[in-house]
Design an enzyme around this catalytic site. Structure first.
Site, mmCIF file in Angstrom:
data_model
loop_
_atom_site.group_PDB
_atom_site.id
_atom_site.type_symbol
_atom_site.label_atom_id
_atom_site.label_comp_id
_atom_site.label_asym_id
_atom_site.label_seq_id
_atom_site.Cartn_x
_atom_site.Cartn_y
_atom_site.Cartn_z
ATOM 1 N N ARG A 41 0.737 -1.311 -0.097
ATOM 2 C CA ARG A 41 -0.146 0.147 0.070
ATOM 3 C C ARG A 41 0.813 1.155 -0.037
ATOM 4 O O ARG A 41 2.080 1.263 0.192
ATOM 5 C CB ARG A 41 -0.800 0.070 1.238
ATOM 6 C CG ARG A 41 -2.001 -1.194 1.238
ATOM 7 C CD ARG A 41 -2.674 -1.040 2.506
ATOM 8 N NE ARG A 41 -3.629 -0.020 2.441
ATOM 9 C CZ ARG A 41 -3.742 0.838 3.854
ATOM 10 N NH1 ARG A 41 -3.170 0.687 4.816
ATOM 11 N NH2 ARG A 41 -4.582 1.832 3.825
ATOM 12 N N LYS A 105 4.971 -7.475 11.671
ATOM 13 C CA LYS A 105 4.242 -7.438 10.319
ATOM 14 C C LYS A 105 4.336 -8.978 9.756
ATOM 15 O O LYS A 105 5.390 -9.403 9.584
ATOM 16 C CB LYS A 105 4.527 -6.468 9.385
ATOM 17 C CG LYS A 105 3.762 -6.631 8.392
ATOM 18 C CD LYS A 105 3.102 -5.025 7.695
ATOM 19 C CE LYS A 105 2.663 -5.435 6.303
ATOM 20 N NZ LYS A 105 1.735 -4.133 5.786
ATOM 21 N N ARG A 242 -0.476 4.354 13.384
ATOM 22 C CA ARG A 242 0.897 3.900 14.006
ATOM 23 C C ARG A 242 0.676 4.122 15.643
ATOM 24 O O ARG A 242 -0.234 5.174 16.163
ATOM 25 C CB ARG A 242 1.725 5.024 13.618
ATOM 26 C CG ARG A 242 2.006 5.151 12.084
ATOM 27 C CD ARG A 242 3.169 4.175 11.698
ATOM 28 N NE ARG A 242 3.448 4.282 9.881
ATOM 29 C CZ ARG A 242 3.812 5.126 9.399
ATOM 30 N NH1 ARG A 242 4.434 6.220 9.939
ATOM 31 N NH2 ARG A 242 3.854 5.054 8.265
HETATM 32 C C1 BTN Z 1 0.763 -3.808 2.125
HETATM 33 O O1 BTN Z 1 0.784 -4.448 3.506
HETATM 34 O O2 BTN Z 1 1.326 -2.712 2.003
HETATM 35 C C2 BTN Z 1 0.060 -4.509 1.296
HETATM 36 C C3 BTN Z 1 1.024 -5.937 0.964
HETATM 37 C C4 BTN Z 1 0.274 -6.597 -0.198
HETATM 38 C C5 BTN Z 1 1.149 -7.498 -1.130
HETATM 39 C C6 BTN Z 1 0.322 -8.514 -1.993
HETATM 40 S S1 BTN Z 1 1.389 -9.969 -2.427
HETATM 41 C C7 BTN Z 1 0.217 -10.294 -3.696
HETATM 42 C C8 BTN Z 1 -0.481 -8.896 -4.262
HETATM 43 N N1 BTN Z 1 0.579 -8.493 -5.534
HETATM 44 C C9 BTN Z 1 0.994 -7.415 -5.200
HETATM 45 O O3 BTN Z 1 1.594 -6.663 -5.839
HETATM 46 N N2 BTN Z 1 0.630 -6.961 -3.856
HETATM 47 C C10 BTN Z 1 -0.361 -7.993 -3.397
#
Ligand code: BTN
Length: 243
Positions: A41, A105, A242
């Protein structure tokens, strides 16, 4: 499910976007061993080394407008939390969409929309879960926060196929319940997994920082924040929480 498995992909969210254009089949489940452009994100990179973790995206068509789908990423997080709890991993959730284990995380969710805001709505639900990633894996030093993986917690390698066989049916049933009955049931389930309930937090958006005490969520999945100005309802989007 239309199932897509690749040894390497840019991002499974991209795989689903492409498949949305080339097939009418829904839902779609895309997985891969490695992502070369894994996204988190807020424009961050999702570290996605080969054959260690789960990277999956679900392409799902809701017979609803986007405005009715608030709470979706919480539902997805809850499906993962329930499935992983059944496997004896005491996962916690950080609103709106992060998975934690042992205070670190473990995974994240990236929901994207393809097409219009009106019904039906094609959404891409991407989830990354750290499964067997060792602490000294190349590139992990770039991860900008404390992180863990299921194998670090358990002290042994975790079978990813077995995991998905538990997680995917749970996700499928939670999405069906969400579509038919809305968010109410999930609002009741959330407190069990809420990592920050009754704690002081900062809500950070592009414009400002709001400080308060997290009070859980309401029936729409919005965060309830007790501030000096009173109780605020905070909806998701490009914000972060946070401690
Ligand atoms: C986050 O915590 O920022 C979200 C992470 C999301 C990662 C997943 S892996 C599968 C899908 N493909 C991506 O490029 N991102 C999500």
């Amino acid at each position: 499910f239309l199932f897509d498995y690749q040894v390497e992909s840019t991002s499974t969210n991209e795989t689903v976007k492409t498949l949305f254009k080339t097939t009418l089949h829904r839902p779609i489940l895309a997985t891969t061993e490695k992502q070369t452009q894994g996204r988190g994100r807020r424009g961050r990179v999702w570290h996605s080394p080969y054959a260690q973790n789960c990277y999956l995206s679900l392409g799902y068509r809701f017979n609803a407008a986007l405005s009715e789908l608030s709470g979706l990423s919480l539902v997805v997080g809850l499906a993962f939390a329930e499935a992983l709890s059944e496997l004896n991993f005491p996962v916690e959730l950080k609103w709106p969409n992060d998975l934690y284990l042992n205070g670190k995380k473990l995974g994240g969710i990236l929901v994207e929309l393809e097409g219009t805001f009106d019904a039906p709505c094609d959404v891409i639900i991407g989830v990354g879960l750290n499964v067997n990633m060792p602490l000294n894996d190349d590139g992990t030093e770039q991860i900008d926060q404390a992180w863990t993986s299921l194998s670090q917690y358990k002290g042994e390698v975790v079978d990813r196929t077995h995991l998905l066989l538990i997680i995917i049916p749970k996700l499928e049933s939670f999405l069906a319940i969400f579509e038919q009955q809305g968010f109410t049931k999930f609002a009741q389930l959330w407190p069990q997994y809420d990592r920050y309930i009754d704690q002081a937090v900062n809500i950070i958006s592009a414009e400002k920082v709001i400080t308060g005490i997290a009070q859980g969520i309401n029936e729409q999945g919005e965060l309830l924040l007790q501030t000096e100005q009173g109780l605020l309802n905070i909806s998701g989007g490009e914000i972060s929480l946070r401690p």
